[in-house]
Design a protein around this motif. Structure first.
Motif, PDB file in Angstrom:
ATOM      1  N   MET A   1       0.845  -1.193   0.000  1.00  0.00           N
ATOM      2  CA  MET A   1       0.000   0.000   0.000  1.00  0.00           C
ATOM      3  C   MET A   1       0.879   1.241   0.000  1.00  0.00           C
ATOM      4  O   MET A   1       1.796   1.358   0.808  1.00  0.00           O
ATOM      5  CB  MET A   1      -0.909  -0.011   1.230  1.00  0.00           C
ATOM      6  N   LYS A   2       0.590   2.173  -0.895  1.00  0.00           N
ATOM      7  CA  LYS A   2       1.387   3.381  -1.017  1.00  0.00           C
ATOM      8  C   LYS A   2       1.129   4.307   0.161  1.00  0.00           C
ATOM      9  O   LYS A   2      -0.011   4.555   0.546  1.00  0.00           O
ATOM     10  CB  LYS A   2       1.059   4.098  -2.333  1.00  0.00           C
ATOM     11  N   ILE A   3       2.206   4.822   0.731  1.00  0.00           N
ATOM     12  CA  ILE A   3       2.098   5.718   1.886  1.00  0.00           C
ATOM     13  C   ILE A   3       2.003   7.161   1.415  1.00  0.00           C
ATOM     14  O   ILE A   3       2.813   7.610   0.608  1.00  0.00           O
ATOM     15  CB  ILE A   3       3.311   5.551   2.816  1.00  0.00           C
ATOM     16  N   ASP A   4       1.008   7.879   1.920  1.00  0.00           N
ATOM     17  CA  ASP A   4       0.897   9.313   1.649  1.00  0.00           C
ATOM     18  C   ASP A   4       1.701  10.035   2.725  1.00  0.00           C
ATOM     19  O   ASP A   4       1.199  10.344   3.804  1.00  0.00           O
ATOM     20  CB  ASP A   4      -0.576   9.748   1.688  1.00  0.00           C
ATOM     21  N   TRP A   5       2.974  10.277   2.417  1.00  0.00           N
ATOM     22  CA  TRP A   5       3.882  10.854   3.407  1.00  0.00           C
ATOM     23  C   TRP A   5       3.437  12.254   3.825  1.00  0.00           C
ATOM     24  O   TRP A   5       3.625  12.654   4.976  1.00  0.00           O
ATOM     25  CB  TRP A   5       5.298  10.902   2.845  1.00  0.00           C
ATOM     26  N   ASP A   6       2.846  13.010   2.877  1.00  0.00           N
ATOM     27  CA  ASP A   6       2.444  14.384   3.171  1.00  0.00           C
ATOM     28  C   ASP A   6       1.341  14.416   4.235  1.00  0.00           C
ATOM     29  O   ASP A   6       1.470  15.089   5.266  1.00  0.00           O
ATOM     30  CB  ASP A   6       1.958  15.075   1.897  1.00  0.00           C
ATOM     31  N   ARG A   7       0.249  13.699   3.985  1.00  0.00           N
ATOM     32  CA  ARG A   7      -0.866  13.713   4.939  1.00  0.00           C
ATOM     33  C   ARG A   7      -0.495  13.004   6.232  1.00  0.00           C
ATOM     34  O   ARG A   7      -0.980  13.380   7.308  1.00  0.00           O
ATOM     35  CB  ARG A   7      -2.106  13.076   4.301  1.00  0.00           C
ATOM     36  N   ARG A   8       0.335  12.000   6.134  1.00  0.00           N
ATOM     37  CA  ARG A   8       0.796  11.304   7.343  1.00  0.00           C
ATOM     38  C   ARG A   8       1.541  12.265   8.263  1.00  0.00           C
ATOM     39  O   ARG A   8       1.331  12.264   9.481  1.00  0.00           O
ATOM     40  CB  ARG A   8       1.713  10.143   6.941  1.00  0.00           C
ATOM     41  N   THR A   9       2.394  13.114   7.672  1.00  0.00           N
ATOM     42  CA  THR A   9       3.162  14.072   8.465  1.00  0.00           C
ATOM     43  C   THR A   9       2.275  15.187   8.996  1.00  0.00           C
ATOM     44  O   THR A   9       2.414  15.608  10.153  1.00  0.00           O
ATOM     45  CB  THR A   9       4.308  14.660   7.625  1.00  0.00           C
ATOM     46  N   CYS A  10       1.358  15.665   8.170  1.00  0.00           N
ATOM     47  CA  CYS A  10       0.444  16.722   8.619  1.00  0.00           C
ATOM     48  C   CYS A  10      -0.445  16.229   9.759  1.00  0.00           C
ATOM     49  O   CYS A  10      -0.791  17.000  10.660  1.00  0.00           O
ATOM     50  CB  CYS A  10      -0.422  17.202   7.452  1.00  0.00           C
ATOM     51  N   ALA A  11      -0.822  14.956   9.723  1.00  0.00           N
ATOM     52  CA  ALA A  11      -1.656  14.404  10.787  1.00  0.00           C
ATOM     53  C   ALA A  11      -0.910  14.405  12.116  1.00  0.00           C
ATOM     54  O   ALA A  11      -1.505  14.554  13.182  1.00  0.00           O
ATOM     55  CB  ALA A  11      -2.088  12.986  10.426  1.00  0.00           C
ATOM     56  N   ARG A  12       0.418  14.246  12.060  1.00  0.00           N
ATOM     57  CA  ARG A  12       1.216  14.217  13.276  1.00  0.00           C
ATOM     58  C   ARG A  12       1.650  15.608  13.725  1.00  0.00           C
ATOM     59  O   ARG A  12       1.651  15.914  14.919  1.00  0.00           O
ATOM     60  CB  ARG A  12       2.451  13.334  13.086  1.00  0.00           C
ATOM     61  N   LYS A  13       2.042  16.449  12.762  1.00  0.00           N
ATOM     62  CA  LYS A  13       2.656  17.732  13.109  1.00  0.00           C
ATOM     63  C   LYS A  13       1.764  18.940  12.824  1.00  0.00           C
ATOM     64  O   LYS A  13       2.075  20.043  13.257  1.00  0.00           O
ATOM     65  CB  LYS A  13       3.974  17.892  12.347  1.00  0.00           C
ATOM     66  N   GLY A  14       0.701  18.746  12.073  1.00  0.00           N
ATOM     67  CA  GLY A  14      -0.147  19.858  11.704  1.00  0.00           C
ATOM     68  C   GLY A  14       0.223  20.449  10.350  1.00  0.00           C
ATOM     69  O   GLY A  14       1.300  20.163   9.809  1.00  0.00           O
ATOM     70  N   HIS A  15      -0.666  21.269   9.790  1.00  0.00           N
ATOM     71  CA  HIS A  15      -0.448  21.869   8.477  1.00  0.00           C
ATOM     72  C   HIS A  15       0.523  23.052   8.553  1.00  0.00           C
ATOM     73  O   HIS A  15       0.762  23.619   9.621  1.00  0.00           O
ATOM     74  CB  HIS A  15      -1.778  22.351   7.884  1.00  0.00           C
ATOM     75  N   VAL A  16       1.081  23.407   7.395  1.00  0.00           N
ATOM     76  CA  VAL A  16       1.968  24.563   7.279  1.00  0.00           C
ATOM     77  C   VAL A  16       1.388  25.471   6.197  1.00  0.00           C
ATOM     78  O   VAL A  16       1.298  25.077   5.033  1.00  0.00           O
ATOM     79  CB  VAL A  16       3.403  24.153   6.894  1.00  0.00           C
TER      80      VAL A  16
END
Length: 254
Positions: A1-16
């Protein structure tokens, strides 16, 4: 399964979010809703409610790791953890060697006493402790001079320090740490290969393979030692990424 690194990181750290001065870009990054203003995230592209985290010229937008860069950062941090664990283990070994060097005689007596106790037990399972390679190596260590053991402890501490410095630098994706990791790891590869010629184990094989992959990955992916355009190309990519963050998120073609 392909990992969506962008949304995964935003879910942990929040949006920029970022508000560019250029009205043509600003209008594409901003929207008004019944709940208030929303701004497009520079990492995942989703809209986030609230004031932007920054504003100014487009080429001064924050360099937010995304996609492949996030994946690379994940790999670097995995290597950082591996280096940190190894460094702590080597420190413990160095401390053990240092303590052993100060009490060789007592440790030798204790070892021989326990050996006498366990010898009949192992003999019951058809294992001869007197001809065991492990026991033989330990008994040879008892014959080492105090100065030799102190030198071994010092060398182990120096090696552990290198590993821990690598770990900190890789965790924060520092370029000097990438160079240090490649040079230090490559320098120990011949020793690891030699150890395999003496005794083969799955742990040694896995460690050797991991270190070879780490050297190749960091050197090529980070363009070290002039590879793939070297530092000039690396800096160009960073500048280009910083300049393109807002334009890519806004869907503007340049």
């Amino acid at each position: 399964m392909k990992i969506d690194w962008d949304r995964r990181t935003c879910a942990r750290k929040g949006h920029v979010t970022y508000a560019p001065d250029d009205p043509r870009l600003r209008v594409r990054l901003h929207a008004e809703t019944a709940l208030g203003d929303v701004w497009r995230c520079l990492r995942c592209g989703d809209f986030a409610l609230g004031e932007p985290h920054g504003s100014g010229p487009a080429d001064e937008a924050p360099l937010v790791p995304r996609g492949k860069v996030l994946r690379d950062l994940f790999i670097l941090r995995f290597l950082a953890i591996e280096r940190a664990v190894r460094g702590v283990f080597i420190v413990l070994v160095a401390v053990a060697v240092w303590k052993f060097s100060n009490s060789q005689d007592s440790v030798r007596r204790l070892f021989n006493e326990n050996l006498d106790v366990f010898r009949p037990v192992f003999r019951h399972f058809h294992y001869d402790l007197d001809h065991s390679p492990v026991v033989d190596s330990i008994q040879k260590a008892f014959g080492y001079k105090h100065s030799t053991l102190m030198l071994v402890a010092a060398l182990l501490l120096a090696y552990a320090l290198i590993e821990l410095i690598e770990a900190v630098g890789l965790w924060y994706a520092k370029r000097w740490a990438e160079y240090l990791t490649v040079v230090a790891t490559a320098a120990f590869l011949p020793l690891e290969i030699y150890e395999l010629t003496e005794h083969i184990s799955w742990l040694k094989i896995a460690t050797l393979v991991l270190n070879i992959l780490a050297v190749l990955y960091i050197a090529l992916a980070k363009r070290l030692f002039g590879l793939r355009g070297g530092r000039r190309k690396f800096e160009e990519e960073r500048h280009s990424a910083s300049l393109m963050e807002v334009e890519e998120s806004a869907g503007v073609t340049v």
